[in-house]
Design an enzyme around this catalytic site. Sequence first.
Site, mmCIF file in Angstrom:
data_model
loop_
_atom_site.group_PDB
_atom_site.id
_atom_site.type_symbol
_atom_site.label_atom_id
_atom_site.label_comp_id
_atom_site.label_asym_id
_atom_site.label_seq_id
_atom_site.Cartn_x
_atom_site.Cartn_y
_atom_site.Cartn_z
ATOM 1 N N GLU A 98 0.750 -1.235 -0.032
ATOM 2 C CA GLU A 98 0.140 -0.224 0.089
ATOM 3 C C GLU A 98 0.758 1.134 -0.095
ATOM 4 O O GLU A 98 0.888 1.995 1.035
ATOM 5 C CB GLU A 98 -0.961 0.017 1.183
ATOM 6 N N GLU A 152 -5.047 -9.005 0.604
ATOM 7 C CA GLU A 152 -5.727 -8.314 2.116
ATOM 8 C C GLU A 152 -7.133 -8.218 1.896
ATOM 9 O O GLU A 152 -7.633 -7.726 0.827
ATOM 10 C CB GLU A 152 -5.390 -7.275 2.729
HETATM 11 C C1 FCB Z 1 -4.190 -2.250 5.473
HETATM 12 C C2 FCB Z 1 -2.689 -2.539 6.093
HETATM 13 C C3 FCB Z 1 -3.017 -3.773 6.962
HETATM 14 C C4 FCB Z 1 -3.946 -3.450 8.098
HETATM 15 C C5 FCB Z 1 -5.343 -3.591 7.274
HETATM 16 C C6 FCB Z 1 -6.449 -3.388 8.285
HETATM 17 O O1 FCB Z 1 -4.421 -1.126 5.011
HETATM 18 O O2 FCB Z 1 -2.065 -3.065 4.998
HETATM 19 O O3 FCB Z 1 -1.599 -3.611 7.710
HETATM 20 O O4 FCB Z 1 -3.859 -2.401 8.906
HETATM 21 O O5 FCB Z 1 -5.571 -2.392 6.552
#
Ligand code: FCB
Length: 446
Positions: free
Chosen positions: A166, A352
């Site tokens: 990110e 994620e």
């Molecule tokens: C993302 C991050 C991760 C975690 C999630 C909830 O932005 O990459 O580390 O904090 O959100």
Amino acid sequence: MGMSFPDSFLWGAATSSYQIEGAVQEDGRGESVWDRFCHTLPHKIAGQDTGDIACDHYHRYREDVALMRELGLRAYRFSIAWPRILPEGIGRLNPAGLSFYERLVDELLQTNIKPFATLYHWDLPQVLQDRGGWLNPASVEWFAEYADRVSRQLGDRVCGWITHNEPWIVAFVGHFYGSHPPGLTDLKAAYQAAHHLLLAHGAAVPILRRNAPRAEVGISLNLNPIYPASDSLEDQEAVRRQDDFLNRWFLDPLFKGAYPDDMVTLLQEWLPRINLTDVQTAAAPLDFLGVNYYIRNVVAFEESELPLQVRHVPQEHAAATAMGWEIFPQGLTDLLVRLKQEYAPAAIYITENGAAFDDPLPQNGVVEDPQRIAFLEVHLTAVAKALAQGVPVKGYFVWSLTDNFEWTHGYEKRFGIVYVDPLTRDRVPKRSAHFYRQVITGSAVP
Ligand code: FCB
């Protein structure tokens, strides 16, 4: 609705170093920007929490890998703490730090779990921040050196390499919104950091390929599909600008080697005095794009909100997680289909996706978290819908394996499918962990 995933689909879970490891002063680890940020007064983290101990994964990694085996995970995405490997950011290698990741990777491989390693999940060595961090053009070489040192040692034992996690968050939350380190509120600085993050990615990819020819190489982006608050032309144009700001500013350089023109024109005075065309080096071919999906944006035109002229329109009546994030699985399907159409990545991993809820405490050895199960069900269905439309999604990593240090929210927000006791750090799988195991073994259909 019955949805099927191919047998080869890679089911995993994701974590990151600062959020779980603890042991911040052990075995020669250097200080990271998050250590400094958490310990600087006035406190910026809920509950005055820090990652000092976190889930104590550094000492309990064997137990955690055993847990992953019980859950039937086929892959595990973790991140490597740069200050453990190079305590001064560059130069002197810390063999003890590297050895921790070798042990972790070997343990995973012995358990038949594919290691996916993120090089940079936000814990920059503080010494490099003291030299300007991502605002310093030298950060590109710093990162290349770090990528080289790590991948020389772990090379092909790691199946998937992710350069950055990110970069939008690092650039904008760190340098413009100021709620992450280095805590700046300067839009020009944010664009400068973004530029160097992209160049650093481009520099690292060929190094990873050389040192790990059999591994897959990619990057993880937080991508938000954007929708208009109304059918008006003005709102639709606001969507376009917000999309440029959040998504295309990284996607276009990575896949097309250039920043989006209309945004370059709009942001002229905020763009750093650097050569924007250099960003073509970010377009090194990738094996996969990592997609982190949590939220969509609904936006409207707002004249006074310069420079973007975009206003967020909250969806007040929609179901939301404990973060206040709207639950909108359709956004994941829309996003994936759009990525295929516009960027045609060779493959996509959902690196994620997950949710925080105010779970009850464990009772009789389990945490009942029906909301998380429902969240996972609808999002996995959304992935299956994209697969059915030909999007090359190769795997899914739930965020997160365990409850952990959720950045400025401290330990208050719990994303884990496994509960972690705040005092003993004992692990208790939640009901959603059992559900996920059934999804993996094919006995539950999302
Ligand atoms: C993302 C991050 C991760 C975690 C999630 C909830 O932005 O990459 O580390 O904090 O959100």
